[in-house]
Scaffold this motif. Structure first.
Motif, short mmCIF file in Angstrom:
data_model
loop_
_atom_site.label_atom_id
_atom_site.label_comp_id
_atom_site.label_asym_id
_atom_site.label_seq_id
_atom_site.Cartn_x
_atom_site.Cartn_y
_atom_site.Cartn_z
N VAL A 179 0.84 -1.20 0.00
CA VAL A 179 0.00 0.00 0.00
C VAL A 179 0.88 1.25 0.00
N ASP A 180 1.97 1.22 0.73
CA ASP A 180 2.89 2.37 0.74
C ASP A 180 3.43 2.67 -0.65
N VAL A 181 3.71 1.62 -1.43
CA VAL A 181 4.18 1.81 -2.81
C VAL A 181 3.11 2.52 -3.63
N VAL A 182 1.87 2.05 -3.51
CA VAL A 182 0.77 2.68 -4.24
C VAL A 182 0.57 4.12 -3.78
N ALA A 183 0.62 4.35 -2.47
CA ALA A 183 0.41 5.69 -1.92
C ALA A 183 1.45 6.67 -2.43
N VAL A 207 -7.99 -0.53 1.25
CA VAL A 207 -8.51 0.83 1.12
C VAL A 207 -8.28 1.61 2.41
N ALA A 208 -8.54 0.99 3.55
CA ALA A 208 -8.33 1.67 4.84
C ALA A 208 -6.86 2.03 5.04
N LEU A 209 -5.96 1.12 4.69
CA LEU A 209 -4.53 1.38 4.83
C LEU A 209 -4.09 2.53 3.91
N LEU A 210 -4.61 2.53 2.67
CA LEU A 210 -4.21 3.57 1.72
C LEU A 210 -4.68 4.95 2.18
N LYS A 211 -5.89 5.04 2.70
CA LYS A 211 -6.41 6.33 3.16
C LYS A 211 -5.53 6.94 4.24
N ASP A 212 -4.91 6.08 5.05
CA ASP A 212 -3.99 6.57 6.08
C ASP A 212 -2.61 6.90 5.52
N ALA A 213 -2.24 6.28 4.38
CA ALA A 213 -0.86 6.40 3.87
C ALA A 213 -0.67 7.58 2.92
#
Length: 398
Positions: A179-183, A207-213
């Protein structure tokens, strides 16, 4: 609304061919229906004198599938030699039309801007994401790419013990790193390309992880729409229905934000003007940030329908009368142009936007107004005649 995509029409030679087409082709006979509608329009264009080479180009473009889902329209505009605008509309026209003449029919093309949203669709799972960009030219664009993480411990399993808990932690770490890579990629692309919205869908946990990242710039334009996925087998119709609802709501907010600012500036008698004469004056000077055009009730031609302006070769060379062109330094190329076309042309020429206002939404004399980038002592000022049953105004030019 951004009109930069109409700039290719500036400085081009007549005749202009404009096609406004119902391009819906969902069922088995849909493509044939589009071709049938086009053949009727083509005969009209032949009668109007549209160049043969332009008609051949339009034949080829109309035959290509749009890949859009559901009812939609298409507007195409060509000059004497080539097609300059090819734009999808989120709603098909009530009746397909086409015309060839000395000026393009800009309002159908301009309405495409009002109906469109530049957004990025992010379909996310725990390995990465598919990114699909649209520039506002239709329900979904074709500019797509995949962003993949490089961590492959993907699946948690049932069990217990220290070794199992360690495995579960490795899986969690893999999710978060992917997710960090996508963010990081999303932050970069949003900074570079400035979408109006980022639409996020997919795996609930990812999705929840990305919203934070993601960073603040992405968060400000991020909206979550459940029901989409990178995988096959999702209910695409249901997801697109939710997506359309989100985009429709956003466009309504976008329009209302402009009109609310217009009301405020008009009330302060500062950076807003109305009436055809005053809007022409500020367009000449490049002061306009947003042109506001009144939308007449259904079946009504509108207050600008029969109005003409005099124009020169440059988009900011426009006046109410022919003799007025000389006062702004235009010696050659004087000609008349429908007022709505001349106004949109001038707005495009100074990188202004365009907003349509429903009847009664704002107070518009002659059905036109403008928000300004700046004002000075020579900017027209309006004093509203209160308790008046007509649209008359006293114009105090300071």
């Amino acid at each position: 609304m951004d009109l930069h995509w109409l700039k290719p029409l500036l400085g081009r030679s007549a005749p202009f061919t404009t096609v406004y087409l119902d391009a819906t082709h969902d069922d088995a006979t849909g493509a044939a229906d589009v071709q049938s509608r086009w053949k009727v329009l083509r005969r009209q264009l032949e009668h109007d004198g549209s160049p043969t080479q332009v008609l051949a180009l339009l034949d080829e473009l109309v035959a290509r599938p749009t890949h859009a889902v559901g009812p939609h329209g298409r507007v195409l505009v060509a000059d004497a030699r080539e097609v300059l605008v090819d734009r999808l509309l989120t709603e098909p026209p009530a009746q397909s039309t086409a015309a060839c003449g000395p000026v393009p029919l800009l309002l159908p093309a301009a309405r495409a801007a009002d109906e469109a949203t530049r957004f990025l669709l992010v379909e996310l799972n725990r390995q990465g994401a598919d990114l699909t960009w649209t520039d506002g030219a239709g329900p979904l664009g074709v500019d797509s790419e995949a962003v993949e993480g490089d961590h492959d411990e993907m699946h948690k399993v049932q069990g217990g013990g220290w070794a199992h808990r360690r495995w579960q932690q490795r899986v969690q770490d893999s999710w978060e790193r992917n997710v960090d890579v996508v963010a990081a990629d999303l932050d970069r692309q949003v900074t570079e390309r400035k979408p109006e919205l980022v639409v996020l869908t997919g795996d609930v946990r990812a999705v929840a992880l990305l919203k934070d990242a993601v960073g603040q710039e992405v968060r400000e334009v991020l909206v979550e729409v459940p029901g989409g996925s990178r995988a096959e087998g999702v209910n695409e119709a249901a997801f697109h229905e939710r997506l359309d609802a989100v985009l429709t709501e956003y466009r309504a907010r976008r329009r209302e934000a402009v009109l609310d600012r217009f009301r405020q500036e008009q009330g302060r008698e500062e950076e807003a003007v109305t009436s055809l004469a005053d809007v022409v004056a500020v367009l000449q000077r490049g002061q306009v940030s947003e042109l506001v055009l009144g939308e007449p009730p259904a079946g009504s031609p509108g207050r600008l329908a029969d109005r003409q302006l005099w124009v020169g070769d440059g988009p900011l060379e426009l006046t109410l009368g022919k003799d007025d062109l000389a006062t702004i330094g235009v010696a050659d190329g004087a000609r008349q142009m429908p007022a709505d076309v001349a106004l949109v042309r001038a707005a495009v020429g100074q990188d202004a936007g365009l907003t349509f206002a429903d009847e009664g939404a704002v107070d518009l004399v002659d059905g036109v107004g403008a928000l300004l980038r700046w004002s000075d002592e020579s900017t027209p000022r309006e004093s509203v005649l209160s308790q008046s049953a007509d649209s008359g105004r006293i114009h105090n030019v300071i």
